[in-house]
Design a protein around this motif. Structure first.
Motif, PDB file in Angstrom:
ATOM      1  N   TYR A 183       6.325  -6.691  -2.218  1.00  0.00           N
ATOM      2  CA  TYR A 183       5.584  -5.483  -1.080  1.00  0.00           C
ATOM      3  C   TYR A 183       5.605  -4.236  -1.457  1.00  0.00           C
ATOM      4  CZ  TYR A 183       5.506  -8.486   3.104  1.00  0.00           C
ATOM      5  OH  TYR A 183       5.137  -9.154   3.303  1.00  0.00           O
ATOM      6  N   TYR A 184       6.793  -4.034  -2.901  1.00  0.00           N
ATOM      7  CA  TYR A 184       6.784  -2.493  -3.340  1.00  0.00           C
ATOM      8  C   TYR A 184       6.339  -2.142  -4.426  1.00  0.00           C
ATOM      9  CZ  TYR A 184       8.343  -1.822   1.423  1.00  0.00           C
ATOM     10  OH  TYR A 184       8.466  -1.954   2.550  1.00  0.00           O
ATOM     11  N   ASP A 185       5.898  -3.615  -5.298  1.00  0.00           N
ATOM     12  CA  ASP A 185       5.835  -3.500  -6.902  1.00  0.00           C
ATOM     13  C   ASP A 185       4.800  -3.173  -7.823  1.00  0.00           C
ATOM     14  OD1 ASP A 185       5.251  -6.499  -9.297  1.00  0.00           O
ATOM     15  OD2 ASP A 185       6.725  -3.820  -9.210  1.00  0.00           O
ATOM     16  N   VAL A 186       4.431  -1.862  -8.389  1.00  0.00           N
ATOM     17  CA  VAL A 186       3.591  -1.794  -8.911  1.00  0.00           C
ATOM     18  C   VAL A 186       3.980  -2.012 -10.341  1.00  0.00           C
ATOM     19  CG1 VAL A 186       2.527  -0.016  -6.849  1.00  0.00           C
ATOM     20  CG2 VAL A 186       4.533   0.790  -8.622  1.00  0.00           C
ATOM     21  N   ARG A 187       2.207  -1.984 -10.873  1.00  0.00           N
ATOM     22  CA  ARG A 187       2.470  -2.801 -12.621  1.00  0.00           C
ATOM     23  C   ARG A 187       1.667  -1.687 -12.770  1.00  0.00           C
ATOM     24  NH1 ARG A 187       5.661  -6.974 -13.674  1.00  0.00           N
ATOM     25  NH2 ARG A 187       7.058  -7.595 -12.065  1.00  0.00           N
ATOM     26  N   LEU A 188       1.538  -1.367 -14.662  1.00  0.00           N
ATOM     27  CA  LEU A 188       0.567  -0.294 -14.973  1.00  0.00           C
ATOM     28  C   LEU A 188       0.575  -1.103 -16.198  1.00  0.00           C
ATOM     29  CD1 LEU A 188       2.922   1.736 -13.679  1.00  0.00           C
ATOM     30  CD2 LEU A 188       2.235   3.136 -15.180  1.00  0.00           C
ATOM     31  N   ARG A 189       0.467  -2.445 -16.484  1.00  0.00           N
ATOM     32  CA  ARG A 189       0.376  -2.656 -17.842  1.00  0.00           C
ATOM     33  C   ARG A 189      -0.721  -4.567 -17.208  1.00  0.00           C
ATOM     34  NH1 ARG A 189       3.818  -5.792 -21.671  1.00  0.00           N
ATOM     35  NH2 ARG A 189       3.802  -7.259 -19.765  1.00  0.00           N
ATOM     36  N   GLU A 190      -1.468  -4.290 -18.150  1.00  0.00           N
ATOM     37  CA  GLU A 190      -3.301  -5.435 -17.888  1.00  0.00           C
ATOM     38  C   GLU A 190      -2.517  -6.961 -17.908  1.00  0.00           C
ATOM     39  OE1 GLU A 190      -6.437  -3.550 -21.107  1.00  0.00           O
ATOM     40  OE2 GLU A 190      -6.843  -5.313 -20.717  1.00  0.00           O
ATOM     41  N   ASP A 191      -1.181  -6.788 -19.129  1.00  0.00           N
ATOM     42  CA  ASP A 191      -0.969  -8.516 -18.996  1.00  0.00           C
ATOM     43  C   ASP A 191      -0.438  -8.792 -17.463  1.00  0.00           C
ATOM     44  OD1 ASP A 191       0.597  -8.371 -22.528  1.00  0.00           O
ATOM     45  OD2 ASP A 191      -1.764  -8.484 -21.586  1.00  0.00           O
ATOM     46  N   ASP A 192       0.262  -8.301 -16.342  1.00  0.00           N
ATOM     47  CA  ASP A 192       0.587  -8.079 -15.099  1.00  0.00           C
ATOM     48  C   ASP A 192      -0.113  -8.733 -14.459  1.00  0.00           C
ATOM     49  OD1 ASP A 192       2.912  -5.428 -16.516  1.00  0.00           O
ATOM     50  OD2 ASP A 192       3.131  -7.592 -15.694  1.00  0.00           O
ATOM     51  N   GLY A 224       0.528  -1.365  -0.186  1.00  0.00           N
ATOM     52  CA  GLY A 224       0.154   0.334   0.255  1.00  0.00           C
ATOM     53  C   GLY A 224       0.405   1.105   0.069  1.00  0.00           C
ATOM     54  N   ASP A 225       1.520   0.918  -0.022  1.00  0.00           N
ATOM     55  CA  ASP A 225       3.223   2.100   0.256  1.00  0.00           C
ATOM     56  C   ASP A 225       3.410   2.677  -1.318  1.00  0.00           C
ATOM     57  OD1 ASP A 225       4.503   1.162   2.706  1.00  0.00           O
ATOM     58  OD2 ASP A 225       3.517   1.894   3.365  1.00  0.00           O
ATOM     59  N   ARG A 226       3.310   1.946  -2.579  1.00  0.00           N
ATOM     60  CA  ARG A 226       3.973   2.542  -3.550  1.00  0.00           C
ATOM     61  C   ARG A 226       2.438   2.486  -4.239  1.00  0.00           C
ATOM     62  NH1 ARG A 226       9.609   1.208  -4.240  1.00  0.00           N
ATOM     63  NH2 ARG A 226      10.209   1.666  -2.665  1.00  0.00           N
ATOM     64  N   VAL A 227       2.266   4.114  -4.920  1.00  0.00           N
ATOM     65  CA  VAL A 227       1.065   4.341  -5.906  1.00  0.00           C
ATOM     66  C   VAL A 227       1.529   4.877  -6.855  1.00  0.00           C
ATOM     67  CG1 VAL A 227      -0.810   4.382  -3.919  1.00  0.00           C
ATOM     68  CG2 VAL A 227       0.678   5.640  -5.404  1.00  0.00           C
ATOM     69  N   ASN A 228       0.943   4.389  -8.618  1.00  0.00           N
ATOM     70  CA  ASN A 228       0.984   4.783  -9.809  1.00  0.00           C
ATOM     71  C   ASN A 228      -0.122   5.578 -10.583  1.00  0.00           C
ATOM     72  OD1 ASN A 228       2.425   5.685 -12.421  1.00  0.00           O
ATOM     73  ND2 ASN A 228       3.574   4.755 -11.989  1.00  0.00           N
ATOM     74  N   TYR A 229      -0.370   6.439 -11.196  1.00  0.00           N
ATOM     75  CA  TYR A 229      -1.619   7.335 -11.902  1.00  0.00           C
ATOM     76  C   TYR A 229      -1.451   7.360 -12.987  1.00  0.00           C
ATOM     77  CZ  TYR A 229      -3.155   7.728  -6.993  1.00  0.00           C
ATOM     78  OH  TYR A 229      -3.291   8.069  -5.574  1.00  0.00           O
ATOM     79  N   ALA A 230      -2.116   7.474 -13.856  1.00  0.00           N
ATOM     80  CA  ALA A 230      -2.207   7.890 -14.853  1.00  0.00           C
ATOM     81  C   ALA A 230      -2.607   9.109 -14.721  1.00  0.00           C
ATOM     82  CB  ALA A 230      -3.489   6.617 -16.224  1.00  0.00           C
TER      83      ALA A 230
END
Length: 127
Positions: free
Chosen positions: A104-113, A55-61
């Protein structure tokens, strides 16, 4: 296997707010990295926001930065998307997605992930 159920969509006027929820079944929610995607009518599905397992890492369009906030409550097995200052172009079916991860800290942006997907909830922004 996770089952994801979105809720909270609806019709809102431009400038208004909504909060989407995504309830996950099972006891492994805290092991998943999570994301929100959306698909406007007649268009491809697109990334909206993502949050790490911790929950510590986020990413936004770029299109939603400063207006949308992704968060998670691991105790409640629930993912949220708080949306404010909604625009007409935010109209879409919104999907939550999940994938188990040891990071714990990975965020992904692709649907395939993402492995698991909800059925979607419609958000309609009117003028």
């Amino acid at each position: 296997q996770a089952q994801l159920v979105e809720s909270g969509g609806g019709l809102v006027q431009a400038g208004g707010s909504l909060r989407l929820s995504c309830a996950a079944s099972g006891r492994s929610f805290s092991n998943y990295r999570m994301g929100w995607f959306r698909q406007p009518s007649g268009k491809e599905r697109e990334f909206v926001a993502a949050v790490s397992r911790s929950g510590d890492r986020v990413n936004y369009a770029d299109s939603v930065k400063g207006r949308f906030t992704i968060s998670r409550d691991n105790a409640k097995n629930t993912l949220y998307l708080q949306m404010i200052s909604l625009k007409l172009e935010d109209t879409a079916v919104y999907y939550c997605a999940a994938t188990p991860t040891s990071d714990y800290y990975d965020v992904r942006l692709r649907e395939d992930d993402y492995t698991y997907w909800g059925q979607g909830t419609q958000v309609t922004v009117s003028s």
